[in-house]
Design a protein around this motif. Structure first.
Motif, PDB file in Angstrom:
ATOM      1  N   GLN A   1      -8.897   8.784   2.565  1.00 24.03           N
ATOM      2  CA  GLN A   1      -8.309   7.942   3.600  1.00 24.03           C
ATOM      3  C   GLN A   1      -8.004   6.580   2.993  1.00 24.03           C
ATOM      4  O   GLN A   1      -8.898   5.837   2.612  1.00 24.03           O
ATOM      5  N   LEU A   2      -6.718   6.280   2.893  1.00 26.01           N
ATOM      6  CA  LEU A   2      -6.235   5.093   2.205  1.00 26.01           C
ATOM      7  C   LEU A   2      -6.089   3.933   3.184  1.00 26.01           C
ATOM      8  O   LEU A   2      -5.525   4.088   4.261  1.00 26.01           O
ATOM      9  N   THR A   3      -6.601   2.759   2.818  1.00 27.89           N
ATOM     10  CA  THR A   3      -6.408   1.544   3.602  1.00 27.89           C
ATOM     11  C   THR A   3      -6.029   0.414   2.661  1.00 27.89           C
ATOM     12  O   THR A   3      -6.127   0.544   1.435  1.00 27.89           O
TER      13      THR A   3
ATOM     14  N   PRO B   1     -13.858   3.994  -4.389  1.00 22.80           N
ATOM     15  CA  PRO B   1     -14.704   5.180  -4.205  1.00 22.80           C
ATOM     16  C   PRO B   1     -14.665   5.735  -2.790  1.00 22.80           C
ATOM     17  O   PRO B   1     -14.778   6.939  -2.587  1.00 22.80           O
ATOM     18  N   GLU B   2     -14.477   4.865  -1.788  1.00 28.05           N
ATOM     19  CA  GLU B   2     -14.393   5.351  -0.408  1.00 28.05           C
ATOM     20  C   GLU B   2     -13.110   6.151  -0.215  1.00 28.05           C
ATOM     21  O   GLU B   2     -13.115   7.198   0.432  1.00 28.05           O
ATOM     22  N   TYR B   3     -12.025   5.691  -0.785  1.00 27.23           N
ATOM     23  CA  TYR B   3     -10.751   6.423  -0.735  1.00 27.23           C
ATOM     24  C   TYR B   3     -10.894   7.759  -1.450  1.00 27.23           C
ATOM     25  O   TYR B   3     -10.406   8.796  -0.977  1.00 27.23           O
TER      26      TYR B   3
ATOM     27  N   SER C   1      -4.260   9.179   5.862  1.00 28.97           N
ATOM     28  CA  SER C   1      -4.864  10.327   5.201  1.00 28.97           C
ATOM     29  C   SER C   1      -3.891  10.844   4.142  1.00 28.97           C
ATOM     30  O   SER C   1      -2.766  11.202   4.456  1.00 28.97           O
ATOM     31  N   THR C   2      -4.320  10.881   2.910  1.00 30.60           N
ATOM     32  CA  THR C   2      -3.407  11.209   1.822  1.00 30.60           C
ATOM     33  C   THR C   2      -4.177  11.715   0.617  1.00 30.60           C
ATOM     34  O   THR C   2      -5.352  11.416   0.451  1.00 30.60           O
ATOM     35  N   MET C   3      -3.506  12.493  -0.209  1.00 32.21           N
ATOM     36  CA  MET C   3      -4.116  12.951  -1.447  1.00 32.21           C
ATOM     37  C   MET C   3      -4.384  11.747  -2.342  1.00 32.21           C
ATOM     38  O   MET C   3      -3.571  10.842  -2.465  1.00 32.21           O
TER      39      MET C   3
ATOM     40  N   ASP D   1      -6.680  -1.394  -1.987  1.00 34.00           N
ATOM     41  CA  ASP D   1      -6.085  -2.354  -2.912  1.00 34.00           C
ATOM     42  C   ASP D   1      -7.052  -3.479  -3.231  1.00 34.00           C
ATOM     43  O   ASP D   1      -7.094  -3.976  -4.361  1.00 34.00           O
ATOM     44  N   VAL D   2      -7.816  -3.901  -2.221  1.00 31.20           N
ATOM     45  CA  VAL D   2      -8.777  -4.986  -2.434  1.00 31.20           C
ATOM     46  C   VAL D   2      -9.827  -4.572  -3.459  1.00 31.20           C
ATOM     47  O   VAL D   2     -10.211  -5.355  -4.332  1.00 31.20           O
ATOM     48  N   TYR D   3     -10.298  -3.324  -3.362  1.00 30.38           N
ATOM     49  CA  TYR D   3     -11.276  -2.841  -4.342  1.00 30.38           C
ATOM     50  C   TYR D   3     -10.682  -2.899  -5.748  1.00 30.38           C
ATOM     51  O   TYR D   3     -11.300  -3.425  -6.679  1.00 30.38           O
TER      52      TYR D   3
END
Length: 854
Positions: free
Chosen positions: A701-703, A694-696, A682-684, A707-709
């Motif tokens: 919420q960073l995953t 767009p999900e981030y 969870s991050t700004m 990067d893949v997107y």
């Protein structure tokens, strides 16, 4: 206090537990049937969370020993954006003494899930960091001197969830006492008491103690980890009514030898329950995916397939391993040894021999005691091919893994509070320093929620770099490198020459004097400027009498330069890979922040795509560059001790050396992901528009799928040679990501391909390339491929371009030998050996190079 990182993934799964699992009564039911309670604490009315699940008020379940309710209801001052729902987290029950507790009538012989939810915000002007308390359930201490605020800060989380499996109560009451420590207060936001089947009815083999076993039936356990090995996240509502969340195992894998993942082919194998294994043990989805070591026996013999978990010392733990062999049909085809903390837990494991048939699940429980006398706070689970057997394939397999902590002889499950890392503490101090010195960085927002949000902004990477070697069951551990913060000039806010950053990079990169830098750039001559970015200008320079380097100098007005400077040094001083730009050194003097890199003679990838006078790149060159960049990202996601998320993947951050080798650069925004937890950080939101997931952006919420997107956008940018955002175009064409997907759906993608390469692309290669890029841009991260999948498919695209006929034969043979459509290739031999010489052909892709197959 000793730092004991408790797994974070349970701190993040609470938002969707127990959908339609049990009926929650508004009144206490006298009927002798299983009853579940889902309570929102400190409220007067029923509430519904984001998943549509009903939570009822807790007041009617409070019981006081002195007939006086000394609790109070309170509302949080601030709602952290990472909270999944206001219910139950925005309201809390405050406890001033231990005289009031919860009493739950339970008329069932079943075990009980007890889930406790905490959001350590500011309630009624109370300091969340002054809250310390214990939780006792029917005489078992679950938490002791627990600080939710310290725990949340250490993990940079906003909220915490703890899950326990309690022994059967029978026809009686479950009493849960939440008692504040001396001169403190206690609080809780949500409580769940849910009947569960007895999934611990068989004893666990005690590792290292011969035939000794551990009876779990009479134990209270805390859930620490629950992983769908080789598969994706399984939501609680897909867990056969038992409301468990199963998480990806990738964050817990050791090193780069992470094997391959597979999915059961329903047309070939019927994965089904049999005997003692039912849906209560695990959902079929767990048994329908697996992680194996891969098809190369020579490579497999040298390594273990290893997972590492950090735990509390001085407790017994139960490791539950789930198996289902759906790839091989016969006994003695895949035999392996199981090691737990370097001790043999199971020699000669053969899943088919255990289950009796292909597609039949089994599970095994192993108990181990973790003592602090050896300084241990980790559990290693390792699988290694049984070389004593004469096998055609040396390999191992695992489908699922659960880890439970068992109460000690004092009926205690409580461990110490975690200690926030030194780097995190220093980052928070820097934030406060900038705030008080007139910086534009905003002040900390109320309570720990604001502290967590601010720490997420500036938290530096926790550099636990452990180099460990395995051979069979053995391992050798080298202590982690120390981590330091940086000191700053009180006027400029910039680091000064006495900074501890020199200690971070000691022995890993050079410290240059400012005079060295000025000499190499002709006193920062504008004629030496080769680029400008958010951090500042980049100069071409020389060191050591003529060695060409790139020198990045911070813009004095940069607000985020300090944090990016620290992160870049801490990251790149410890990472070395052929497809990552190399940090040579840094300068930190007189308020200057300067980074020195290898010089990339051919500049950025974008310079060769559009708005340039340079000759266009051939299609083969573009493919090779994409493959190189994917290798660099793959190493970040899987090759380091913890997942590293780049967070700013774009064509200007892909550099090209004199041989056109691609190198990923600019790690100022990078973060460690899934290090202690879970599936996200969870991050700004930070990154570059046009490339931003767009999900981030929506969920903050960073995953690694973020990067893949971004890399998917890069792939379309390479194919179409146009900016990712172009406001001069028609509305539907402004965003390349949106427009490329639109054209792909309409079958008109060929119309927007760069004319310089359009006629030179093999149709099958184009089809596969566009398919990969499109999947990277899936709306939800769970639907996107891993970067390992992307890398594999780009390699396949290159082979389709160069040798389409041979690849078809190879693919057919590969499908017959090993299902490449369901096996995700995620490891290559160079990374398994911790080498970076990728001039060698990756053996994983040898089947594509040699049409004869393996």
């Amino acid at each position: 206090m000793k730092s004991i990182p408790i797994p974070l993934f349970f701190a993040l799964c609470c938002c969707s537990f127990i959908i339609n699992a049990f009926h929650v009564l508004g009144e206490i039911s006298p009927e002798p049937e299983p009853v579940g309670y889902v309570l929102s604490c400190g409220v007067n009315d029923d509430g519904t969370d984001a998943d549509g699940r009903k939570w009822v008020p807790d007041k009617k379940f409070l019981s006081s020993s002195n007939n006086k309710d000394d609790t109070e209801a309170a509302t949080a001052d601030f709602q952290d954006p990472s909270l999944p729902s206001a219910v139950p987290y925005m309201n809390a029950r405050i406890f001033r003494s231990s005289s009031t507790s919860y009493k739950f009538p339970v008329m069932s012989e079943s075990r009980l899930w007890l889930r406790l939810h905490f959001y350590p915000a500011t309630y009624s002007n109370l300091d969340p960091f002054s809250s310390y308390f214990s939780v006792v359930a029917n005489g078992v201490t679950l938490l002791n001197n627990f600080s939710a605020a310290i725990t949340a800060k250490a993990f940079t989380q906003a909220y915490i969830l703890r899950e326990f499996s309690l022994m059967p109560v029978g026809s009686g009451d479950l009493n849960v006492t939440i008692a504040p420590s001396k001169q403190s207060y206690a609080f809780i936001n949500g409580i769940e008491v849910i009947p569960m089947p007895d999934i611990f009815h068989q004893p666990a083999a005690f590792v290292g103690y011969g035939d000794e076993t551990l009876d779990l039936h009479s134990s209270t356990l805390q859930t620490m980890f629950r992983l769908n090995v080789g598969g994706q996240y399984i939501a609680p509502n897909n867990d056969s009514g038992l409301t468990r969340a199963w998480y990806d195992d990738m964050p817990y894998l050791f090193g780069s030898s992470i094997g391959v993942t597979s999915q059961a082919d329903k047309k070939k194998v019927d994965v089904r329950y049999s005997g003692d294994v039912t849906e209560d043990i695990a959902p079929l989805e767990v048994y329908s995916s697996a992680r194996t070591m891969g098809p190369d026996s020579n490579v497999n013999k040298k390594f273990n397939l290893t997972w590492i978990f950090q735990v509390d010392a001085n407790f017994t733990y139960v490791v539950r391993l789930h198996f289902c062999e759906f790839l091989l049909p016969k006994v003695n085809e895949r035999v392996f040894d199981i090691f737990i903390n370097n001790q043999t837990a199971q020699p000669g494991a053969d899943v088919i021999a255990w289950s009796g048939s292909q597609g039949i699940p089994v599970y095994k429980d192993y108990a181990t005691y973790i003592s602090d006398q050896q300084g241990a706070d980790e559990i290693w689970v390792a699988l290694h091919p049984a070389q004593s057997s004469r096998l055609e394939l040396y390999d191992s397999i695992l489908n699922g893994l659960e880890l439970f902590k068992v109460n000690d002889t004092n009926q205690n499950l409580a461990g110490p509070n975690p200690v926030p890392s030194e780097m995190l503490t220093n980052a928070e101090a820097e934030e406060k320093q900038f705030s008080t010195s007139g910086s534009k960085v905003g002040p900390l927002i109320g309570g720990v929620a604001g502290g967590v949000a601010s720490c997420a902004l500036v938290v530096a990477l926790v550099a636990f770099v452990k180099k460990k070697q395995h051979n069979g069951g053995g391992s050798k551990t080298i202590n982690p490198l120390p981590v330091y913060g940086s000191s700053h000039d009180s006027k400029s806010g910039k680091p000064h020459g006495g900074s501890h950053l020199m200690n971070i990079a000691a022995g890993l990169c050079r410290h240059f004097s400012l005079s060295d830098i000025k000499s190499g750039t002709k006193n920062f001559s504008e004629s030496h400027v080769i680029g400008v970015g958010g951090f500042g200008k980049v100069y071409k320079g020389t060191i050591d009498g003529g060695t060409k380097v790139a020198i990045k100098r911070s813009n004095p007005s940069s607000e985020q330069g300090v944090h990016e400077f620290q992160t870049e040094i801490e990251m790149l001083s410890k990472l070395r890979h052929k497809h990552l730009v190399s940090l040579i050194g840094f300068c930190e003097e007189d308020g200057e922040m300067i980074l020195v890199y290898d010089y990339m003679a051919n500049g950025t990838l974008r310079e060769h795509l559009y708005h340039t006078n340079k000759p266009p790149l051939s299609w083969k060159q573009r493919l090779e560059i994409c493959i190189g960049a994917a290798r660099g990202l793959h190493y970040l996601h899987t090759g380091a001790r913890h997942t590293i998320i780049h967070r700013d993947v774009k064509t200007t951050n892909i550099l090209l050396d004199e041989n056109w080798v691609a190198k990923v650069s600019d790690f100022g925004l990078s973060k460690t992901g899934s290090t202690l937890n879970d599936t996200h950080v969870s991050t700004m939101v930070k990154g570059s528009f046009g490339y931003l997931d767009p999900e981030y952006f929506r969920r903050q919420q960073l995953t690694e799928k973020s990067d893949v997107y971004s890399f998917g956008v890069v792939l379309f940018e390479v194919l179409c040679a146009r900016p990712v955002l172009d406001s001069s175009l028609q509305k539907e064409q402004v965003s390349l990501a949106d427009y490329a997907q639109h054209c792909q759906r309409k079958g008109t993608l060929h119309k927007i391909i760069d004319p310089h390469i359009k006629d030179n692309i093999n149709p099958e290669c184009l089809k596969k390339f566009a398919e990969v890029a499109g999947k990277c841009l899936s709306e939800q991260g769970i639907d996107r491929p891993s970067i390992g999948d992307v890398l594999w498919n780009l390699e396949f695209c290159l082979q389709l371009q160069e040798n389409p006929g041979g690849v078809e034969v190879a693919e057919d043979k590969a499908n017959n030998a090993y299902d490449t459509h369901t096996a995700t290739i995620t490891v290559d031999e160079e990374m398994a050996n911790n080498e970076v010489d990728s001039d060698r052909i990756n053996p994983v892709f040898s089947m594509l190079v040699d049409p004869k197959g393996r």
